[in-house]
Design a protein around this motif. Structure first.
Motif, PDB file in Angstrom:
ATOM      1  N   LYS A 144       0.852  -1.205   0.000  1.00  0.00           N
ATOM      2  CA  LYS A 144       0.000   0.000   0.000  1.00  0.00           C
ATOM      3  C   LYS A 144       0.878   1.241   0.000  1.00  0.00           C
ATOM      4  N   ASP A 145       1.935   1.238   0.802  1.00  0.00           N
ATOM      5  CA  ASP A 145       2.843   2.405   0.844  1.00  0.00           C
ATOM      6  C   ASP A 145       3.524   2.611  -0.502  1.00  0.00           C
ATOM      7  N   VAL A 146       4.000   1.524  -1.089  1.00  0.00           N
ATOM      8  CA  VAL A 146       4.737   1.641  -2.359  1.00  0.00           C
ATOM      9  C   VAL A 146       3.793   2.124  -3.471  1.00  0.00           C
ATOM     10  N   ALA A 147       2.539   1.692  -3.433  1.00  0.00           N
ATOM     11  CA  ALA A 147       1.570   2.118  -4.465  1.00  0.00           C
ATOM     12  C   ALA A 147       1.340   3.631  -4.411  1.00  0.00           C
ATOM     13  N   ARG A 148       1.529   4.218  -3.245  1.00  0.00           N
ATOM     14  CA  ARG A 148       1.322   5.669  -3.102  1.00  0.00           C
ATOM     15  C   ARG A 148       2.531   6.481  -3.570  1.00  0.00           C
ATOM     16  N   GLU A 149       3.646   5.806  -3.832  1.00  0.00           N
ATOM     17  CA  GLU A 149       4.856   6.547  -4.239  1.00  0.00           C
ATOM     18  C   GLU A 149       4.757   6.979  -5.695  1.00  0.00           C
ATOM     19  N   LEU A 150       5.636   7.917  -6.078  1.00  0.00           N
ATOM     20  CA  LEU A 150       5.755   8.252  -7.505  1.00  0.00           C
ATOM     21  C   LEU A 150       6.359   7.060  -8.212  1.00  0.00           C
ATOM     22  N   LYS A 151       5.991   6.840  -9.493  1.00  0.00           N
ATOM     23  CA  LYS A 151       6.563   5.669 -10.144  1.00  0.00           C
ATOM     24  C   LYS A 151       8.056   5.880 -10.416  1.00  0.00           C
ATOM     25  N   PRO A 152       8.833   4.786 -10.418  1.00  0.00           N
ATOM     26  CA  PRO A 152      10.270   4.960 -10.624  1.00  0.00           C
ATOM     27  C   PRO A 152      10.583   5.465 -12.030  1.00  0.00           C
ATOM     28  N   GLU A 153      11.672   6.202 -12.118  1.00  0.00           N
ATOM     29  CA  GLU A 153      12.068   6.766 -13.420  1.00  0.00           C
ATOM     30  C   GLU A 153      12.275   5.642 -14.429  1.00  0.00           C
ATOM     31  N   GLY A 154      11.711   5.797 -15.627  1.00  0.00           N
ATOM     32  CA  GLY A 154      11.910   4.800 -16.680  1.00  0.00           C
ATOM     33  C   GLY A 154      10.790   3.766 -16.735  1.00  0.00           C
ATOM     34  N   PHE A 155       9.875   3.805 -15.771  1.00  0.00           N
ATOM     35  CA  PHE A 155       8.777   2.824 -15.777  1.00  0.00           C
ATOM     36  C   PHE A 155       7.605   3.440 -16.523  1.00  0.00           C
ATOM     37  N   ASP A 156       7.132   2.780 -17.605  1.00  0.00           N
ATOM     38  CA  ASP A 156       6.146   3.469 -18.436  1.00  0.00           C
ATOM     39  C   ASP A 156       4.721   2.926 -18.307  1.00  0.00           C
ATOM     40  N   ARG A 157       4.507   1.997 -17.359  1.00  0.00           N
ATOM     41  CA  ARG A 157       3.132   1.530 -17.168  1.00  0.00           C
ATOM     42  C   ARG A 157       2.502   2.230 -15.965  1.00  0.00           C
ATOM     43  N   GLU A 158       1.250   1.851 -15.686  1.00  0.00           N
ATOM     44  CA  GLU A 158       0.537   2.497 -14.572  1.00  0.00           C
ATOM     45  C   GLU A 158       1.056   1.911 -13.242  1.00  0.00           C
ATOM     46  N   TRP A 159       1.592   2.765 -12.381  1.00  0.00           N
ATOM     47  CA  TRP A 159       2.309   2.297 -11.182  1.00  0.00           C
ATOM     48  C   TRP A 159       1.394   1.610 -10.176  1.00  0.00           C
ATOM     49  N   VAL A 160       0.261   2.234  -9.857  1.00  0.00           N
ATOM     50  CA  VAL A 160      -0.611   1.666  -8.815  1.00  0.00           C
ATOM     51  C   VAL A 160      -1.051   0.257  -9.218  1.00  0.00           C
ATOM     52  N   ALA A 161      -1.448   0.102 -10.475  1.00  0.00           N
ATOM     53  CA  ALA A 161      -1.909  -1.219 -10.936  1.00  0.00           C
ATOM     54  C   ALA A 161      -0.761  -2.231 -10.875  1.00  0.00           C
ATOM     55  N   ALA A 162       0.436  -1.780 -11.263  1.00  0.00           N
ATOM     56  CA  ALA A 162       1.585  -2.702 -11.261  1.00  0.00           C
ATOM     57  C   ALA A 162       1.886  -3.178  -9.835  1.00  0.00           C
ATOM     58  N   VAL A 163       1.829  -2.255  -8.883  1.00  0.00           N
ATOM     59  CA  VAL A 163       2.132  -2.640  -7.488  1.00  0.00           C
ATOM     60  C   VAL A 163       1.010  -3.530  -6.938  1.00  0.00           C
ATOM     61  N   GLU A 164      -0.220  -3.124  -7.227  1.00  0.00           N
ATOM     62  CA  GLU A 164      -1.343  -3.912  -6.680  1.00  0.00           C
ATOM     63  C   GLU A 164      -1.354  -5.335  -7.227  1.00  0.00           C
ATOM     64  N   SER A 165      -0.812  -5.512  -8.434  1.00  0.00           N
ATOM     65  CA  SER A 165      -0.877  -6.857  -9.016  1.00  0.00           C
ATOM     66  C   SER A 165       0.253  -7.780  -8.532  1.00  0.00           C
ATOM     67  N   VAL A 166       1.135  -7.276  -7.678  1.00  0.00           N
ATOM     68  CA  VAL A 166       2.188  -8.167  -7.146  1.00  0.00           C
ATOM     69  C   VAL A 166       1.537  -9.187  -6.211  1.00  0.00           C
ATOM     70  N   GLU A 167       1.638 -10.466  -6.592  1.00  0.00           N
ATOM     71  CA  GLU A 167       1.027 -11.528  -5.772  1.00  0.00           C
ATOM     72  C   GLU A 167       1.939 -11.861  -4.598  1.00  0.00           C
ATOM     73  N   LEU A 168       1.357 -11.991  -3.410  1.00  0.00           N
ATOM     74  CA  LEU A 168       2.137 -12.362  -2.230  1.00  0.00           C
ATOM     75  C   LEU A 168       1.805 -13.818  -1.884  1.00  0.00           C
ATOM     76  N   LEU A 169       2.780 -14.690  -2.018  1.00  0.00           N
ATOM     77  CA  LEU A 169       2.545 -16.130  -1.859  1.00  0.00           C
ATOM     78  C   LEU A 169       3.255 -16.677  -0.617  1.00  0.00           C
ATOM     79  N   GLY A 170       2.900 -17.898  -0.262  1.00  0.00           N
ATOM     80  CA  GLY A 170       3.604 -18.576   0.820  1.00  0.00           C
ATOM     81  C   GLY A 170       2.682 -19.118   1.886  1.00  0.00           C
ATOM     82  N   GLU A 171       1.459 -18.591   1.928  1.00  0.00           N
ATOM     83  CA  GLU A 171       0.542 -18.992   2.994  1.00  0.00           C
ATOM     84  C   GLU A 171       0.037 -20.425   2.784  1.00  0.00           C
TER      85      GLU A 171
END
Ligand code: PTJ
Length: 262
Positions: free
Chosen positions: A124-151
């Protein structure tokens, strides 16, 4: 005991990392031996000059190339890695569109859930940041789509036994390339034996993981992850033949050279 560290303190970053380990232990999300592992890392980091060496940078560039061309990359994290570099690795995962899997040496359901909940809040914190330089897709969607596995592990790392072999088929199970900071030697060996490209981040150039990996980044995990992100986003050149023993030799020679500073 929490102590205010002034910005002018030359070892502020190192002291803050130590505090993160202390806090993580108090919350019960780290292994009992987390502090010992951290102390070993600190000692090597001191000898390496507490900075990313030229040879570590070469290894990070190679890691970026391999992660970018991988069909199914994954980032494996343990307790120490989550508290030291959770946000940094979420940025990397967002840019690579790959999952992060909590994979523990000392596995308990409470620790897995605790670490996953830290990563969810980091996301959630990272999704609120400005997107990193050179990244040309939508940042919030990219961060939200990171799957967290292991459970809910549904697979096993071939050649390993016990709780540390448990993994998720959609993550470590079926990946072709895996980034594993602070890895345990047996698991690293088993992952290499199962045909995966294994990228290790370990401050000890002589650990079994460092020696057995496909690419060894001898650097501190949060520092290395920041540079890795930039390298993934840059148009790096193609690599030639990769000689992993050479970066290990160069790290050892940096440590030996540190004796000439006095
Ligand atoms: O969370 P779990 O249950 O998976 O347990 C994690 C630890 C780290 C406790 C466990 O894997 C362990 O005991 O690790 P080792 O065998 O002590 O190995 C840790 C390695 O990571 C050592 O070679 C250290 O030098 C290195 N290391 C420690 N801190 C860092 C590091 N390398 C990079 N960055 C660091 N911050």
């Amino acid at each position: 005991m929490m102590v205010e560290i002034p910005d002018s303190h030359p070892r502020k970053h190192s002291l803050m990392s130590r505090q993160r380990i202390v806090d993580g232990l108090a919350k019960g999300i780290l292994a009992d031996s987390a502090m010992i592992a951290h102390g070993r890392g600190e000692a090597f980091d001191y000898l390496l000059g507490e900075k990313t060496t030229d040879s570590a940078r070469l290894a990070i560039e190679e890691a970026a190339r391999r992660l970018k061309r991988a069909k199914k990359p994954v980032i494996s994290v343990n307790g120490n890695t989550v508290v030291l570099a959770g946000k940094e690795l979420i940025r990397v995962a967002a840019v690579l569109s790959c999952p992060i899997e909590v994979n523990l040496y000392y596995r308990t359901p409470e620790r897995v859930n605790g670490l996953l909940s830290i990563l969810s809040s980091d996301k959630k914190d990272v999704a609120r940041e400005l997107k990193p330089e050179g990244f040309d897709r939508e940042w919030v969607a990219a961060v939200e789509s990171v799957e967290l596995l292991g459970e809910n592990p549904d697979a096993q790392i071939e050649g390993l036994e016990g709780p540390r072999s448990l993994c998720t088929s959609n993550g470590i199970g079926e990946c072709d390339t895996i980034l594993v900071p602070l890895e345990d030697g047996d698991r690293c060996e088993a992952l290499v034996m199962s045909g995966k490209e294994v990228i290790v981040v370990d401050l000890n150039p002589l650990s079994r993981s460092s020696i057995g990996a496909t690419v060894t980044i001898v650097d501190e995990i949060s520092r290395a992850a920041d540079i890795l992100l930039k390298e993934i986003l840059s148009d790096g050149e193609n690599s030639g033949k990769w000689d992993n023993n050479e970066v290990i030799r160069r790290a050892l020679s940096t440590i030996a050279d540190s004796m000439n500073t006095i």
